[in-house]
Design a protein around this motif. Structure first.
Motif, short mmCIF file in Angstrom:
data_model
loop_
_atom_site.label_atom_id
_atom_site.label_comp_id
_atom_site.label_asym_id
_atom_site.label_seq_id
_atom_site.Cartn_x
_atom_site.Cartn_y
_atom_site.Cartn_z
N LYS A 294 -3.28 -5.00 -5.57
CA LYS A 294 -2.01 -4.51 -5.17
C LYS A 294 -1.37 -5.10 -4.49
CE LYS A 294 -1.65 0.26 -3.81
NZ LYS A 294 -1.42 0.60 -5.52
N GLU B 156 1.30 -1.30 -0.06
CA GLU B 156 0.04 0.34 -0.32
C GLU B 156 1.14 1.57 -0.09
OE1 GLU B 156 -3.46 1.29 -0.18
OE2 GLU B 156 -3.76 -1.05 -0.42
N SER C 172 0.02 3.34 -13.30
CA SER C 172 -0.22 3.71 -11.43
C SER C 172 -1.35 4.79 -11.15
CB SER C 172 0.99 4.11 -11.56
OG SER C 172 1.88 5.24 -11.80
N LEU D 282 -7.50 -1.50 -10.71
CA LEU D 282 -7.28 -1.60 -8.95
C LEU D 282 -7.99 -0.63 -9.06
CD1 LEU D 282 -5.90 -2.19 -6.69
CD2 LEU D 282 -4.29 -0.20 -7.24
N SER E 130 -6.47 -7.51 -0.77
CA SER E 130 -5.37 -7.74 -1.10
C SER E 130 -4.77 -8.54 -0.65
CB SER E 130 -3.96 -7.00 -1.22
OG SER E 130 -4.54 -5.91 -2.03
#
Length: 295
Positions: free
Chosen positions: A149, A33, A185, A206, A55
């Motif tokens: 993630k 994270e 990203s 995501l 995740s």
């Protein structure tokens, strides 16, 4: 001296070491994270920790710390390291195994790393100096579980490097169906007329924390129509405005796409409206932090 947290200890960053047999090193077997902190207070921490839970459970690693313990680690590092505003990076791997094997043995102890770095962050409502960025489109080469993630970021790295070498600031990814997924990203939004649209949270995308906050702000009462739907590459090219969002980029306008201007080539009025709302949200939180510092 910058401090990090590694496996239960706060130590100097230069002294932090992990085994070469760590499965994060061998297989990119882990999750991570990135959490911004304003005035040394983590931003949207509940949402970040909930995503970490998701995740880790998705890759069958038990979360090694409780949310309260994570908060304690963050607070100590933020207090000891330089920067009124910092970026927190945390990583959990499956741990150290005796040999290199795709199968993981039972009883591994997860490796836990947390570190921070100074973060340049805007905390005012003046947006007149904001310049748009450039982006390029490229084929999405990542795996099918981008909702996790995971620390396995080689495709993202290659996408971002390709964009850099092409003179662009970000790569926007297009799947085999000609649909926009996300950036290397970042998440992607487009504006067309009165509609603000972004791809829905599905396995190839995501669930961005900043993305979700933008949606909350839109749903709190604006004149815009919000759509969470798949976007065609043609819609991206013909949009009035394009934005990317992330915890460190916040809401960033794209004014050039594949060497062509987005809309009229300027930062758009809808971006100015939503970005101002985002800054007001942060400023109110910052004021609350200063008035009632967390214990």
């Amino acid at each position: 001296m910058t401090q990090v947290y590694l496996n239960g200890r706060f130590i100097n960053q230069q002294d932090a070491m992990v085994s070469v047999m760590d499965r994060g090193f061998m297989f990119a077997d882990g999750a991570y994270e990135v959490i911004p902190a304003f005035y040394r207070v983590p931003f949207r921490i509940d949402q970040h920790l909930a995503r970490l839970d998701f995740s880790l459970s998705s890759i069958r690693i038990e979360n090694p710390l409780t949310h309260e313990q994570w908060r304690g680690v963050f607070d100590q590092l933020l207090a000891e390291n330089a920067g009124e505003h910092q970026s927190i990076y945390l990583q959990v791997t499956r741990g150290v195994a005796a040999d290199r094997n795709h199968l993981w043995p039972k009883g591994l102890v997860p490796t836990v790393l947390v570190m921070t770095s100074p973060l340049k962050m805007r905390l005012d409502e003046s947006l007149s100096d904001i310049q748009g960025i450039t982006a390029m489109t490229t084929e999405d080469l990542r795996w099918k579980r981008c909702d996790i993630k995971a620390i396995a970021l080689l495709p993202n790295v290659l996408h971002r490097q390709r964009a850099e070498e092409a003179g662009a600031d970000e790569a926007i990814l297009i799947n085999e169906q000609g649909q926009v997924t996300e950036g290397s990203s970042s998440n992607v939004f487009i504006v067309k007329g009165n509609e603000i649209a972004t791809p829905p949270k599905t396995m190839p995308i995501l669930g961005g924390i900043t993305r979700d906050l933008v949606i909350e702000l839109l749903q709190a009462g604006t004149q815009y129509k919000l759509s969470e739907r798949m976007l065609l590459q043609s819609e991206l090219r013909n949009a009035d405005e394009v934005w990317i969002t992330s915890s460190t980029k916040e809401i960033c306008p794209v004014t050039m796409l594949d060497s062509q201007p987005v809309g009229n080539g300027n930062v758009g009025p809808v971006w100015h409206d939503i970005a101002a709302r985002y800054q007001q949200y942060k400023l109110q939180l910052a004021a609350d932090y200063r008035k009632n510092p967390p214990i």
